[in-house]
Structures are given as structure tokens and as C-alpha cells.
Enzyme design. Structure first.
Site, PDB file in Angstrom:
ATOM      1  N   SER A  14      -4.803   7.978   2.989  1.00 43.43           N
ATOM      2  CA  SER A  14      -6.141   7.420   2.763  1.00 43.43           C
ATOM      3  C   SER A  14      -6.597   6.761   4.050  1.00 43.43           C
ATOM      4  O   SER A  14      -5.765   6.409   4.901  1.00 43.43           O
ATOM      5  CB  SER A  14      -6.050   6.361   1.658  1.00 43.43           C
ATOM      6  OG  SER A  14      -7.229   5.582   1.584  1.00 43.43           O
ATOM      7  N   TYR A  43      -2.299  -1.005  -2.668  1.00 42.67           N
ATOM      8  CA  TYR A  43      -2.718   0.347  -2.253  1.00 42.67           C
ATOM      9  C   TYR A  43      -2.653   0.481  -0.736  1.00 42.67           C
ATOM     10  O   TYR A  43      -2.139   1.467  -0.201  1.00 42.67           O
ATOM     11  CB  TYR A  43      -4.143   0.588  -2.764  1.00 42.67           C
ATOM     12  CG  TYR A  43      -4.674   1.980  -2.582  1.00 42.67           C
ATOM     13  CD1 TYR A  43      -4.425   2.979  -3.523  1.00 42.67           C
ATOM     14  CD2 TYR A  43      -5.459   2.310  -1.475  1.00 42.67           C
ATOM     15  CE1 TYR A  43      -4.938   4.261  -3.371  1.00 42.67           C
ATOM     16  CE2 TYR A  43      -5.972   3.587  -1.310  1.00 42.67           C
ATOM     17  CZ  TYR A  43      -5.714   4.563  -2.261  1.00 42.67           C
ATOM     18  OH  TYR A  43      -6.228   5.831  -2.098  1.00 42.67           O
TER      19      TYR A  43
HETATM   20  P1  NAD Z   1      -7.399  11.009  -9.674  1.00 44.74           P
HETATM   21  O1  NAD Z   1      -7.253   9.756 -10.470  1.00 44.74           O
HETATM   22  O2  NAD Z   1      -8.557  11.907  -9.933  1.00 44.74           O
HETATM   23  O3  NAD Z   1      -6.068  11.864  -9.743  1.00 44.74           O
HETATM   24  C1  NAD Z   1      -4.812  11.277  -9.663  1.00 44.74           C
HETATM   25  C2  NAD Z   1      -3.784  12.243 -10.162  1.00 44.74           C
HETATM   26  O4  NAD Z   1      -2.499  11.598 -10.127  1.00 44.74           O
HETATM   27  C3  NAD Z   1      -3.997  12.668 -11.627  1.00 44.74           C
HETATM   28  O5  NAD Z   1      -3.636  14.022 -11.793  1.00 44.74           O
HETATM   29  C4  NAD Z   1      -3.014  11.772 -12.389  1.00 44.74           C
HETATM   30  O6  NAD Z   1      -2.608  12.305 -13.640  1.00 44.74           O
HETATM   31  C5  NAD Z   1      -1.884  11.734 -11.391  1.00 44.74           C
HETATM   32  N1  NAD Z   1      -0.961  10.642 -11.619  1.00 44.74           N
HETATM   33  C6  NAD Z   1      -1.217   9.312 -11.720  1.00 44.74           C
HETATM   34  N2  NAD Z   1      -0.077   8.647 -11.970  1.00 44.74           N
HETATM   35  C7  NAD Z   1       0.921   9.574 -12.026  1.00 44.74           C
HETATM   36  C8  NAD Z   1       2.317   9.513 -12.251  1.00 44.74           C
HETATM   37  N3  NAD Z   1       2.953   8.353 -12.487  1.00 44.74           N
HETATM   38  N4  NAD Z   1       3.020  10.668 -12.255  1.00 44.74           N
HETATM   39  C9  NAD Z   1       2.406  11.864 -12.032  1.00 44.74           C
HETATM   40  N5  NAD Z   1       1.083  11.972 -11.811  1.00 44.74           N
HETATM   41  C10 NAD Z   1       0.350  10.841 -11.801  1.00 44.74           C
HETATM   42  O7  NAD Z   1      -7.394  10.510  -8.139  1.00 44.74           O
HETATM   43  P2  NAD Z   1      -7.879  11.195  -6.773  1.00 44.74           P
HETATM   44  O8  NAD Z   1      -9.039  10.416  -6.291  1.00 44.74           O
HETATM   45  O9  NAD Z   1      -7.971  12.653  -6.901  1.00 44.74           O
HETATM   46  O10 NAD Z   1      -6.661  10.761  -5.828  1.00 44.74           O
HETATM   47  C11 NAD Z   1      -5.680  11.679  -5.381  1.00 44.74           C
HETATM   48  C12 NAD Z   1      -5.005  11.088  -4.154  1.00 44.74           C
HETATM   49  O11 NAD Z   1      -5.968  10.930  -3.106  1.00 44.74           O
HETATM   50  C13 NAD Z   1      -4.401   9.696  -4.388  1.00 44.74           C
HETATM   51  O12 NAD Z   1      -3.176   9.583  -3.699  1.00 44.74           O
HETATM   52  C14 NAD Z   1      -5.437   8.780  -3.762  1.00 44.74           C
HETATM   53  O13 NAD Z   1      -4.891   7.563  -3.341  1.00 44.74           O
HETATM   54  C15 NAD Z   1      -5.912   9.623  -2.594  1.00 44.74           C
HETATM   55  N6  NAD Z   1      -7.219   9.247  -2.071  1.00 44.74           N
HETATM   56  C16 NAD Z   1      -8.321   9.292  -2.851  1.00 44.74           C
HETATM   57  C17 NAD Z   1      -9.540   8.925  -2.315  1.00 44.74           C
HETATM   58  C18 NAD Z   1     -10.780   8.953  -3.128  1.00 44.74           C
HETATM   59  O14 NAD Z   1     -11.788   8.405  -2.648  1.00 44.74           O
HETATM   60  N7  NAD Z   1     -10.805   9.555  -4.297  1.00 44.74           N
HETATM   61  C19 NAD Z   1      -9.626   8.501  -0.988  1.00 44.74           C
HETATM   62  C20 NAD Z   1      -8.479   8.475  -0.224  1.00 44.74           C
HETATM   63  C21 NAD Z   1      -7.285   8.854  -0.773  1.00 44.74           C
END
Ligand code: NAD
Length: 263
Positions: free
Chosen positions: A145, A158
Site C-alpha cells: 500500500s 495497517y
Molecule cells: P477487500 O476487502 O475488497 O478484499 C479483501 C479480501 O481479503 C477479501 O477477499 C477477504 O475475504 C479477504 N480476507 C480478509 N481477511 C481474510 C482472512 N483472514 N483470510 C483469508 N482472506 C481474508 O479489500 P481490497 O481493497 O481489495 O484490498 C486488497 C489488498 O489491497 C489488501 O491487502 C489491502 O490492504 C490492499 N490495498 C487496498 C487499497 C484500497 O484502496 N482498496 C489500497 C492499498 C492497498
């Protein structure tokens, strides 16, 4: 032409939603066999799994491993090798968030964020590397991130976990650099996914302001281009990092943050 070799197998943690699901779709489209993982409604997940198989003619399996449980993570990797014959590409993407001041941060939320966002990256990589070493080829792609490089208030767990992912990426890349294996991190700014939708609500509560103000004045305030990154932008970079064209790219963090961390 596909950017990936035939029969590549990819594990994408947290791929039942958001960025992970987008990456799963992109890799299946390029002909990779996929292990999906993550939580959600069983019927919905089966619909996604069967839909990807039908649309792209690849094998898609689902692992319900909880990324906070090391034994389940290692079983997910073992199950992939048994079912798909190989474990070429690992995308460590599962992540959760909680927003609160440090002195009010619930202990169980700290532990859960560190377990899912950081320790799972170690456990999955640890289990996958022997298979990559045996093939003398591998790709580990960690979805970190912008918060792996800089901080924001109220996100201590985080930010700490994502900085840890960036550090782990560098250390691991050095260890396997001569074995055809690359290890990189992608550092997105804000991408509009269910995880961010929840943050908008949480931040609105913490600051006592409406959602539109959270989006304009807090979330996109540090992002100079003033737009959310698209899931496809992250998936395209993951595909590049998994390709042979990226064989010399390792130990690095690539930002998709509209200029946020250039400040
Ligand atoms: P999201 O909430 O849409 O998806 C998260 C996924 O992780 C889901 O499939 C959920 O079921 C799974 N998950 C959560 N806890 C779990 C566990 N204990 N075991 C197995 N699976 C688990 O989130 P997203 O925004 O798609 O985020 C995905 C990644 O990208 C994360 O690591 C997040 O930190 C990173 N990220 C997101 C953003 C953003 O703005 N959305 C920005 C930077 C980084």
C-alpha cells in the site's frame, strides 16, 4: 498473445473481492490456473470459481484458508501443488483495516491486522518458495500500500503491517535472487473496493463528517491526481511482474498512487 507461459499456476490470497478478485480475473484471462482464497458467501464464491473456469477454460480452485492461521496457509499452498501440479506465482493480497487512535486501538484488531496483512505474507511465501526453487522460477507479488511507504493517522496497525510487507519483500528478494524468483510489492493509493467503502464509513464516524467530505478531504487529499486507482491498474502491474519481461525487477515497491508518495 498471453504474457504468461502455458500452465502457470497462481495463488491469490483474499481473491473473493476487490483487488484480489480483479487479479484473479486478469490471470485467468491470460491462461493461468488459479487458486482463489478469501471469505464470503459459499454460493457466490462457487459462482465466481465456475464462472472463471467457463469463461477462460482454465482450472480454478478455491481454498477457504484463513490467512490468520499458519497451518491453513500452508495447507492452501500444498493443496494447490496437489491439484494444479505447481505453484509458480503467489500474490499475497488478503488484507483488513481498522481505524482508531493508538491509545484506543482494540488489541484484537491490532493482532488480526498484523496476522492477516503481514504474517500471512511470510507464511504463504515460506510454504511456496520450496516449489519455486525446485522449478528455478517463481514470482511473489505482495499487495502492500502507499501506507507501506508513508503513514496516515489512526491506521497504526495497517501502516506498521504494510511497512513490514515492504521490508519483507526486500529481504526475501535478496535471498532468492539467484534462483529465478522475484519478490516485489505493489503500493496502491486508494482503490474503491469494499475495504475502502468501510473506511469511508469508519472515518466519517471518527471525524464526525459526511462521506463525501471523507472522500474529498481525507482519502483523496494526499493523492495529487484526485482519483481512485482502478482495480485493473493493479492487476495489470501484477501481470507484468509475473511475466518474463520483469525477470530483472526484484526487491522493489512500485507505487500506483497518483503521485502521493512523490511528495
Ligand atoms: P477487500 O476487502 O475488497 O478484499 C479483501 C479480501 O481479503 C477479501 O477477499 C477477504 O475475504 C479477504 N480476507 C480478509 N481477511 C481474510 C482472512 N483472514 N483470510 C483469508 N482472506 C481474508 O479489500 P481490497 O481493497 O481489495 O484490498 C486488497 C489488498 O489491497 C489488501 O491487502 C489491502 O490492504 C490492499 N490495498 C487496498 C487499497 C484500497 O484502496 N482498496 C489500497 C492499498 C492497498
Amino acid at each position: 498473445m498471453s504474457r504468461l507461459h502455458q500452465d502457470r499456476s497462481v495463488i491469490i490470497t483474499g481473491s473473493t473481492s476487490g483487488i484480489g478478485l480483479g487479479i484473479a480475473h486478469a490471470f485467468a484471462r491470460e491462461g493461468a490456473n488459479v487458486t482463489l482464497n478469501g471469505f464470503g458467501d459459499a454460493d457466490e464464491i462457487e459462482k465466481i470459481r465456475a464462472g472463471l473456469e467457463a469463461e477462460f477454460g482454465v482450472k480454478v480452485r478455491y481454498s477457504h484458508a484463513d490467512m490468520s492461521k499458519p497451518a491453513e496457509i500452508s495447507a492452501m499452498v500444498g493443496g494447490t501443488v496437489s491439484a494444479l501440479g505447481r505453484c509458480d506465482i503467489l500474490v499475497n493480497n488478503a488484507g483488513i483495516q481498522h481505524v482508531a487512535p493508538v491509545d484506543e486501538f482494540p488489541l484484537e484488531k491490532w493482532d488480526a491486522i498484523v496476522a492477516v496483512n503481514l504474517s500471512s505474507v511470510f507464511h504463504a511465501t515460506r510454504a511456496a518458495l520450496p516449489h519455486m526453487k525446485a522449478a528455478n522460477w517463481g514470482r511473489v507479488i505482495n499487495i502492500a500500500s502507499a501506507h507501506g511507504l508513508v503513514a496516515s493517522p489512526y491506521k497504526s496497525a495497517y501502516v506498521a503491517a504494510k511497512h513490514g510487507v515492504v521490508g519483507f519483500t526486500k529481504a526475501c528478494a535478496l535471498e532468492v535472487a539467484e534462483q529465478g524468483i522475484t519478490v516485489n510489492a505493489i503500493c496502491p493509493g486508494y482503490v474503491l473496493t469494499p475495504l475502502v467503502e468501510k473506511q469511508i464509513d469508519d472515518q466519517a464516524k471518527v471525524h464526525g463528517i459526511p462521506r463525501e467530505n471523507v472522500i474529498r478531504d481525507i482519502l483523496l487529499a494526499p493523492q495529487p491526481n484526485k482519483r481512485f486507482a482502478e482495480i485493473d491498474e493493479v492487476a495489470s502491474l501484477a501481470l507484468y511482474l509475473a511475466s518474463d519481461a520483469a525477470q530483472g525487477v526484484t526487491g522493489t515497491s512500485i507505487s500506483i498512487d497518483g503521485g502521493w508518495t512523490a511528495r
